[in-house]
Scaffold this active site. Structure first.
Site, PDB file in Angstrom:
ATOM      1  N   ASP A  99       0.889  -1.265   0.079  1.00 10.80           N
ATOM      2  CA  ASP A  99       0.081   0.032  -0.153  1.00 10.80           C
ATOM      3  C   ASP A  99       0.897   1.187   0.074  1.00 10.80           C
ATOM      4  OD1 ASP A  99      -2.167   1.998   1.045  1.00 10.80           O
ATOM      5  OD2 ASP A  99      -3.306  -0.002   0.890  1.00 10.80           O
ATOM      6  N   ASP A 108       3.800   1.977  -4.455  1.00 11.87           N
ATOM      7  CA  ASP A 108       2.709   2.459  -5.429  1.00 11.87           C
ATOM      8  C   ASP A 108       2.626   1.552  -6.551  1.00 11.87           C
ATOM      9  OD1 ASP A 108       1.367   3.856  -7.022  1.00 11.87           O
ATOM     10  OD2 ASP A 108       2.279   5.813  -6.761  1.00 11.87           O
ATOM     11  N   ILE A 109       1.587   1.009  -6.713  1.00  7.52           N
ATOM     12  CA  ILE A 109       0.975  -0.087  -7.874  1.00  7.52           C
ATOM     13  C   ILE A 109       1.173   0.531  -9.125  1.00  7.52           C
ATOM     14  CG2 ILE A 109       0.271  -1.658  -6.386  1.00  7.52           C
ATOM     15  CD1 ILE A 109      -2.399  -0.698  -7.560  1.00  7.52           C
ATOM     16  N   TYR A 130     -13.291   5.796 -12.865  1.00  9.82           N
ATOM     17  CA  TYR A 130     -13.258   4.854 -12.088  1.00  9.82           C
ATOM     18  C   TYR A 130     -14.056   3.800 -13.188  1.00  9.82           C
ATOM     19  CZ  TYR A 130     -14.828   2.106  -7.968  1.00  9.82           C
ATOM     20  OH  TYR A 130     -14.828   1.294  -6.998  1.00  9.82           O
ATOM     21  N   LYS A 163     -12.559   0.197 -14.030  1.00  8.48           N
ATOM     22  CA  LYS A 163     -13.110  -1.043 -13.342  1.00  8.48           C
ATOM     23  C   LYS A 163     -13.636  -2.145 -14.522  1.00  8.48           C
ATOM     24  CE  LYS A 163     -12.412  -0.630  -8.900  1.00  8.48           C
ATOM     25  NZ  LYS A 163     -11.267  -1.551  -8.251  1.00  8.48           N
TER      26      LYS A 163
END
Ligand SMILES: NC(=O)c1ccc[n+]([C@@H]2O[C@H](COP(=O)([O-])OP(=O)(O)OC[C@H]3O[C@@H](n4cnc5c(N)ncnc54)[C@H](O)[C@@H]3O)[C@@H](O)[C@H]2O)c1
Length: 252
Positions: free
Chosen positions: A40, A60-61, A156, A160
């Site tokens: 995270d 940080d992905i 968003y 998704k």
């Protein structure tokens, strides 16, 4: 959440586990006996879950090489990686607004958190899981990955939807190696401050309309989503792949 799943001997990575749904998933896997690594950007939350027994990684992905490095470290420590849960994400504090106001920076940040990071990590774990002929990938999508979102955040919803597509593509490519790829699509869960803020923004009448649309007539809890993830993460779910399970109190 009562645990009847056995994850003993399994090594897992859960992103977004500093709080909310990711945290509940990490705790559920630990209760089943897995060695759980958590990633995270929230230091404080990582410290808290580390106290519960998880191995923390500040990651940080959105950073592809950092994702690959984190997976290498986990494989060095555990000798393998069996379970990847991509739970990090959200609308990053962005509320409803007209399409023409979306900035490039917001668009990219939301895609990094909800889609790109999940792909970088799938890429990083795939060779190790293939070698072991075993893997469980579970992505946390959203009702907004299946239809337009109540919160009206364009990036968003788009990210998704893409995550749902990626889940199915990974399944098609990886299940022949014993690696399943599935997603859980949560409904509204008051999992953290931002989810609460969004819920408040609906007002009393809007909230009632949402509650009336749920078969359960109650909002979800982080553990309700974690429970669905445990099912996909379990050994016995080996022939269930490419699936998107709505955990939404019957809304869909
Ligand atoms: N809460 C809901 O109602 C709801 C509904 C549908 C889907 N979801 C999804 O469930 C997942 C978890 O949601 P939540 O409600 O627990 O959210 P949350 O905001 O409480 O937790 C998300 C976590 O992801 C982390 N994160 C964000 N960007 C990151 C990045 N770039 N790198 C690493 N970590 C990052 C945050 O620091 C945070 O700890 C998200 O993917 C979200 O989109 C939530």
């Amino acid at each position: 959440m009562s645990t009847q799943y056995d994850f003993k001997g399994r090594a897992a990575l859960v992103t977004g586990a500093a709080q909310g749904i990711g945290r509940a998933i990490a705790l559920g896997l630990m209760r089943g006996g897995a060695r759980v690594h958590v990633a995270d950007i929230n230091f404080e939350g990582l410290d808290q879950i580390a106290e519960a027994g998880a191995v923390p990684h500040h990651l940080d992905i959105g950073d592809r090489s950092a994702c690959h490095l984190t997976v290498s470290k986990i494989v060095d420590a555990e000798g393998k990686i069996d379970i990847l849960v991509n739970a990090a994400g959200g609308s990053l504090g962005k509320g409803r607004g007209p399409v023409e106001d979306v900035t490039e920076a917001e668009w990219h940040a939301i895609f990094d958190a909800n889609l790109n990071g999940a792909f970088w990590l799938c890429q990083a774990v795939a060779p190790h899981m293939k070698k072991a002929t075993y893997g469980r990938i579970v992505n946390i999508a959203s009702g907004a990955g299946l239809r337009p979102a109540l919160n009206g955040v364009q990036a968003y919803t788009a990210s998704k939807h893409a995550l749902v597509g990626m889940t199915k593509q990974m399944s098609f490519e990886l299940a022949q190696y014993g690696i399943t790829s599935n997603a859980v699509a949560p409904g509204i869960v008051l999992s953290g401050p931002w989810a609460r803020y969004q819920w408040e923004s609906y007002g009393a009448e809007g909230q009632q309309r949402v509650l009336d649309s749920l078969h359960t007539r109650r909002l979800g809890e982080a553990e309700d989503i974690a429970h669905a993830v445990m099912f996909f993460a379990a050994d016995d779910s080996r022939w269930i792949t490419g699936q998107i399970l709505s955990a939404d109190g019957g809304r869909s």
